[in-house]
Scaffold this motif. Structure first.
Motif, mmCIF file in Angstrom:
data_model
loop_
_atom_site.group_PDB
_atom_site.id
_atom_site.type_symbol
_atom_site.label_atom_id
_atom_site.label_comp_id
_atom_site.label_asym_id
_atom_site.label_seq_id
_atom_site.Cartn_x
_atom_site.Cartn_y
_atom_site.Cartn_z
ATOM 1 N N THR A 74 18.076 -33.681 5.599
ATOM 2 C CA THR A 74 17.619 -32.297 5.754
ATOM 3 C C THR A 74 16.778 -31.895 4.551
ATOM 4 O O THR A 74 17.115 -32.219 3.416
ATOM 5 C CB THR A 74 18.833 -31.351 5.859
ATOM 6 N N ARG A 75 15.662 -31.204 4.816
ATOM 7 C CA ARG A 75 14.870 -30.682 3.715
ATOM 8 C C ARG A 75 15.007 -29.165 3.688
ATOM 9 O O ARG A 75 15.096 -28.516 4.731
ATOM 10 C CB ARG A 75 13.407 -31.087 3.864
ATOM 11 N N TYR A 76 15.035 -28.613 2.498
ATOM 12 C CA TYR A 76 15.221 -27.171 2.317
ATOM 13 C C TYR A 76 13.875 -26.581 1.946
ATOM 14 O O TYR A 76 13.371 -26.827 0.857
ATOM 15 C CB TYR A 76 16.295 -26.929 1.250
ATOM 16 N N THR A 77 13.301 -25.845 2.875
ATOM 17 C CA THR A 77 11.903 -25.472 2.690
ATOM 18 C C THR A 77 11.667 -24.005 2.361
ATOM 19 O O THR A 77 10.528 -23.617 2.125
ATOM 20 C CB THR A 77 11.087 -25.830 3.953
ATOM 21 N N GLY A 78 12.721 -23.196 2.339
ATOM 22 C CA GLY A 78 12.473 -21.802 1.981
ATOM 23 C C GLY A 78 13.735 -20.971 1.904
ATOM 24 O O GLY A 78 14.710 -21.230 2.604
ATOM 25 N N LEU A 79 13.701 -19.995 1.020
ATOM 26 C CA LEU A 79 14.835 -19.076 0.887
ATOM 27 C C LEU A 79 14.297 -17.664 0.789
ATOM 28 O O LEU A 79 13.354 -17.396 0.038
ATOM 29 C CB LEU A 79 15.634 -19.396 -0.379
ATOM 30 N N LYS A 80 14.892 -16.775 1.569
ATOM 31 C CA LYS A 80 14.518 -15.376 1.478
ATOM 32 C C LYS A 80 15.799 -14.573 1.312
ATOM 33 O O LYS A 80 16.720 -14.693 2.120
ATOM 34 C CB LYS A 80 13.805 -14.951 2.759
ATOM 35 N N ILE A 81 15.852 -13.792 0.242
ATOM 36 C CA ILE A 81 17.011 -12.921 0.008
ATOM 37 C C ILE A 81 16.700 -11.571 0.652
ATOM 38 O O ILE A 81 15.686 -10.955 0.331
ATOM 39 C CB ILE A 81 17.253 -12.721 -1.502
ATOM 40 N N HIS A 82 17.545 -11.141 1.552
ATOM 41 C CA HIS A 82 17.320 -9.843 2.202
ATOM 42 C C HIS A 82 17.979 -8.707 1.426
ATOM 43 O O HIS A 82 17.450 -7.608 1.341
ATOM 44 C CB HIS A 82 17.873 -9.847 3.627
ATOM 45 N N ARG A 83 19.156 -8.997 0.914
ATOM 46 C CA ARG A 83 19.919 -7.923 0.297
ATOM 47 C C ARG A 83 20.951 -8.553 -0.637
ATOM 48 O O ARG A 83 21.581 -9.544 -0.268
ATOM 49 C CB ARG A 83 20.671 -7.156 1.398
ATOM 50 N N ALA A 84 21.101 -7.991 -1.805
ATOM 51 C CA ALA A 84 22.155 -8.429 -2.713
ATOM 52 C C ALA A 84 22.856 -7.178 -3.202
ATOM 53 O O ALA A 84 22.229 -6.324 -3.822
ATOM 54 C CB ALA A 84 21.573 -9.216 -3.881
ATOM 55 N N GLU A 85 24.113 -7.054 -2.851
ATOM 56 C CA GLU A 85 24.836 -5.825 -3.157
ATOM 57 C C GLU A 85 26.280 -6.167 -3.473
ATOM 58 O O GLU A 85 26.942 -6.807 -2.645
ATOM 59 C CB GLU A 85 24.784 -4.920 -1.929
ATOM 60 N N PRO A 98 16.097 -33.798 9.950
ATOM 61 C CA PRO A 98 15.434 -35.101 9.866
ATOM 62 C C PRO A 98 14.454 -35.343 11.017
ATOM 63 O O PRO A 98 13.443 -36.008 10.847
ATOM 64 C CB PRO A 98 16.600 -36.092 9.907
ATOM 65 N N GLY A 99 14.731 -34.788 12.188
ATOM 66 C CA GLY A 99 13.830 -34.965 13.321
ATOM 67 C C GLY A 99 12.581 -34.106 13.252
ATOM 68 O O GLY A 99 11.715 -34.195 14.115
ATOM 69 N N GLY A 100 12.498 -33.234 12.242
ATOM 70 C CA GLY A 100 11.318 -32.410 12.070
ATOM 71 C C GLY A 100 11.485 -30.992 12.591
ATOM 72 O O GLY A 100 10.583 -30.174 12.456
ATOM 73 N N GLN A 101 12.638 -30.709 13.209
ATOM 74 C CA GLN A 101 12.882 -29.366 13.720
ATOM 75 C C GLN A 101 13.175 -28.393 12.597
ATOM 76 O O GLN A 101 13.890 -28.725 11.656
ATOM 77 C CB GLN A 101 14.114 -29.396 14.618
ATOM 78 N N THR A 102 12.634 -27.186 12.710
ATOM 79 C CA THR A 102 12.897 -26.163 11.706
ATOM 80 C C THR A 102 14.052 -25.280 12.157
ATOM 81 O O THR A 102 14.105 -24.861 13.306
ATOM 82 C CB THR A 102 11.632 -25.319 11.501
ATOM 83 N N HIS A 103 14.978 -25.041 11.250
ATOM 84 C CA HIS A 103 16.098 -24.146 11.533
ATOM 85 C C HIS A 103 16.090 -23.012 10.529
ATOM 86 O O HIS A 103 15.835 -23.245 9.347
ATOM 87 C CB HIS A 103 17.437 -24.877 11.405
ATOM 88 N N ARG A 104 16.379 -21.824 11.020
ATOM 89 C CA ARG A 104 16.563 -20.702 10.105
ATOM 90 C C ARG A 104 18.024 -20.304 10.166
ATOM 91 O O ARG A 104 18.567 -20.100 11.231
ATOM 92 C CB ARG A 104 15.681 -19.529 10.514
ATOM 93 N N MET A 105 18.625 -20.233 8.991
ATOM 94 C CA MET A 105 20.029 -19.897 8.932
ATOM 95 C C MET A 105 20.191 -18.589 8.169
ATOM 96 O O MET A 105 19.824 -18.511 7.004
ATOM 97 C CB MET A 105 20.756 -21.015 8.186
ATOM 98 N N ARG A 106 20.672 -17.575 8.882
ATOM 99 C CA ARG A 106 20.894 -16.303 8.212
ATOM 100 C C ARG A 106 22.373 -16.148 7.949
ATOM 101 O O ARG A 106 23.193 -16.405 8.831
ATOM 102 C CB ARG A 106 20.380 -15.155 9.077
ATOM 103 N N GLU A 107 22.718 -15.752 6.746
ATOM 104 C CA GLU A 107 24.128 -15.631 6.395
ATOM 105 C C GLU A 107 24.316 -14.512 5.399
ATOM 106 O O GLU A 107 23.436 -14.226 4.596
ATOM 107 C CB GLU A 107 24.625 -16.947 5.776
ATOM 108 N N ARG A 108 25.483 -13.874 5.503
ATOM 109 C CA ARG A 108 25.899 -12.928 4.485
ATOM 110 C C ARG A 108 27.009 -13.623 3.697
ATOM 111 O O ARG A 108 28.117 -13.779 4.188
ATOM 112 C CB ARG A 108 26.406 -11.645 5.162
ATOM 113 N N SER A 109 26.656 -14.112 2.527
ATOM 114 C CA SER A 109 27.607 -14.870 1.722
ATOM 115 C C SER A 109 28.434 -13.940 0.854
ATOM 116 O O SER A 109 27.940 -12.934 0.362
ATOM 117 C CB SER A 109 26.869 -15.839 0.800
ATOM 118 N N ARG A 110 29.695 -14.326 0.694
ATOM 119 C CA ARG A 110 30.574 -13.562 -0.183
ATOM 120 C C ARG A 110 30.923 -14.387 -1.417
ATOM 121 O O ARG A 110 31.216 -15.577 -1.314
ATOM 122 C CB ARG A 110 31.853 -13.184 0.560
#
Ligand SMILES: [Zn+2]
Length: 126
Positions: A74-85, A98-110
């Motif tokens: 897996t390659r990590y191609t971008g990070l966008k922070i929406h909110r940090a509070e 690896p197959g070339g598909q792009t995935h976007r993963m949105r998460e609210r991390s604690r």
């Protein structure tokens, strides 16, 4: 004579700063990430650089997975922070499978404080 600049190596977290001035010192253990957002960024960079030790070090022992496979292509191609509070950071990470598909993963991390620094706890429920 101006000091020669080391070659500029952009930080994988996309901050626009050099790796040496951004996530590098956290990975090397020189400096703990001072905020949940900084920790989030440095953990994303650690995924991008396949630094499993750093990820384990900054993962709460109760939720850290026993096996962490960062070499699955897996390659990590971008990070966008929406909110940090407070102790939460909401972000979208863009990954390329690896197959070339792009995935976007949105998460609210604690995050929680553990000892001197912050550690990643888990993803907040939707
Ligand atoms: Zn960074």
């Amino acid at each position: 004579m101006p000091r020669p600049h080391p070659p500029f190596k952009p930080c994988p977290c996309g901050s626009g700063r050099s790796y040496a001035a951004c996530c590098g010192p956290h990975h090397s253990g020189e400096q703990d990430a001072p905020t949940p957002e900084a920790l989030m960024r440095s953990r994303y960079s650690a995924y991008a650089l396949a630094d499993a030790d750093y990820l384990r070090r900054t993962w709460h022992p109760d939720t850290c997975p026993p096996d962490l496979d960062l070499n699955d292509g897996t390659r990590y191609t971008g990070l966008k922070i929406h909110r940090a509070e407070g102790d939460e950071v909401e972000f979208t990470a863009t990954l390329k499978a690896p197959g070339g598909q792009t995935h976007r993963m949105r998460e609210r991390s604690r995050f929680v404080r553990l000892g001197e620094g912050w550690v990643y706890l888990d993803a907040a429920p939707e």
